[in-house]
Enzyme design. Structure first.
Site, PDB file in Angstrom:
ATOM      1  N   CYS A   1       1.618  -3.453   4.564  1.00 47.66           N
ATOM      2  CA  CYS A   1       0.659  -3.459   3.468  1.00 47.66           C
ATOM      3  C   CYS A   1      -0.455  -4.456   3.721  1.00 47.66           C
ATOM      4  CB  CYS A   1       1.378  -3.831   2.168  1.00 47.66           C
ATOM      5  SG  CYS A   1       2.561  -2.585   1.636  1.00 47.66           S
TER       6      CYS A   1
ATOM      7  N   HIS B   1       6.831  -6.061   6.263  1.00 47.53           N
ATOM      8  CA  HIS B   1       6.051  -6.424   5.085  1.00 47.53           C
ATOM      9  C   HIS B   1       4.764  -7.137   5.470  1.00 47.53           C
ATOM     10  CE1 HIS B   1       8.476  -5.187   1.749  1.00 47.53           C
ATOM     11  NE2 HIS B   1       9.543  -5.870   2.142  1.00 47.53           N
TER      12      HIS B   1
END
Length: 366
Positions: free
Chosen positions: A223, A167
């Site tokens: 991301c 993440h």
């Protein structure tokens, strides 16, 4: 300083004036001619009847390598450097942020580095939830230690790799060193309790210490990762392959480059985009879309230059059919925290560097 030569007739030592080619002996009057510059010859031992005391023994010195050993080169040959890598894959198991393909990414990257680029296994530090060593679990503290290990003792000729699959997120920037007003962050396994790793810290730890002659490649499959290393320049490339280097040097004047080395960062998407964790590419198992396309570009011979590499990765993601495989975006964290949404593979891999260069001329190599 006068030099000693032996008379060609009576062997009496004679003092040869500097630059003279001949000398007459005062004893036998014979003329001794000098055909070679005696300064280029090693001095021989003085004759037994010399009036001069023998010279003292030379001081001990380390052996000198003769210039002929360099085969005519003006400088010594370059020293082969070490290859070191940190590979991190985090799936956040049994949490609301769980991913599927990140450990697969880590294993594939390790295989690539060892078999394609000859990185020694002993110089690859893997951090995943599958590791038994507690120091190799991808917690915030362990990731910090791994980054410090990567650049420790770095010198000219070294090639370093930092790979992260997991993440990524953003947080508001307050010191004015971000063009878009946000810091990019990596999410360690324990980010909920320990917090995230901010791009400023990543830059301070693995970018700024890099010395001249060393290089670092970062592959960030997360991301909001376009400027995750906070490098001064971002390559803006359109669909036709035309590019310009966008200046991301902070207005505050804070230096975000290296200490002379080279840094190249391939990231899964732009700072305002999400990256996919999907089975649509491999058709077999879940992987990070960016890691998969990075490896495939190399294996299929599309990585001759940095520009070719970036184009190949973007084309692979752009042409991916997600109707059968589906895409679970690794921005699930962002969606839960901010209420955003995302679907499909709408990401565009990015390239950033500590300096601008011709991406179609510079050869790619790890």
């Amino acid at each position: 300083m006068p030099l000693l030569v032996d008379c060609s007739n009576c062997k009496t030592p004679l003092q040869l004036p500097p630059g003279a080619n001949s000398i007459r002996c005062a004893i036998c009057h014979a003329i001794t001619r000098i055909h070679h510059d005696p300064r280029s010859l090693p001095p021989g031992p003085p004759p037994p009847h010399s009036f001069y005391p023998p010279p003292p023994p030379p001081p001990h010195r380390a052996p000198v390598v003769p210039p002929s050993s360099y085969h005519g080169a003006l400088t010594p040959p370059p020293i082969a450097g070490r290859k070191k890598a940190v590979i991190i894959g985090i799936t956040y198991r049994k949490s609301r942020y769980e991913l599927k393909g990140c450990i697969n990414d880590a294993k594939c990257m390790k295989f690539l580095l060892m078999n394609r680029f000859k990185f020694p296994e002993t110089e690859i530090l893997m951090l995943t939830e599958e590791e038994r060593d507690p120091h190799r679990i991808p917690t915030k503290e362990n990731i910090r230690m791994a980054m410090a290990w990567l650049v420790a003792g770095c010198r000219a000729g070294d090639s370093l790799v930092f790979h992260f699959s997991g993440h990524g997120s953003q947080q508001r920037n307050y010191n004015g060193d971000e063009v878009d007003g946000y810091d990019e962050t990596l999410c360690p396994l324990d980010f909920v309790t320990k917090g995230m790793i901010v791009d400023d810290e990543i830059n301070d730890t693995i970018v700024k210490p890099l010395p001249p002659g060393a290089k670092l490649h970062a592959i960030i499959d997360a991301c909001h990762s376009g400027t995750m290393l906070d490098l001064p320049f971002l390559c803006r490339m359109n669909g036709s392959g035309q590019y310009v280097w966008e200046d991301h040097r902070p207005r505050s004047g804070r230096w975000k480059g290296t200490s002379g080395g080279e840094v190249f960062s391939f990231s899964g998407c732009d700072d305002d985009q999400t990256s996919a964790d999907t089975s649509a590419l491999s058709k077999v198992t879940s992987t990070g879309a960016m890691t998969y396309c990075f490896i495939q570009a190399i294996e299929r011979g599309h990585a001759g230059t940095y520009g070719n590499m970036l184009n190949a990765m973007r084309a692979a993601i752009r042409n991916t059919d997600t109707s059968s495989g589906g895409g679970v975006v690794t921005s699930l964290l962002t969606m839960l925290l901010t209420g955003g949404s995302g679907a499909g593979l709408r990401q565009e891999p990015q390239l950033s560097s500590n300096e601008g260069f011709d991406v179609y001329r510079k050869p790619f190599s790890l």
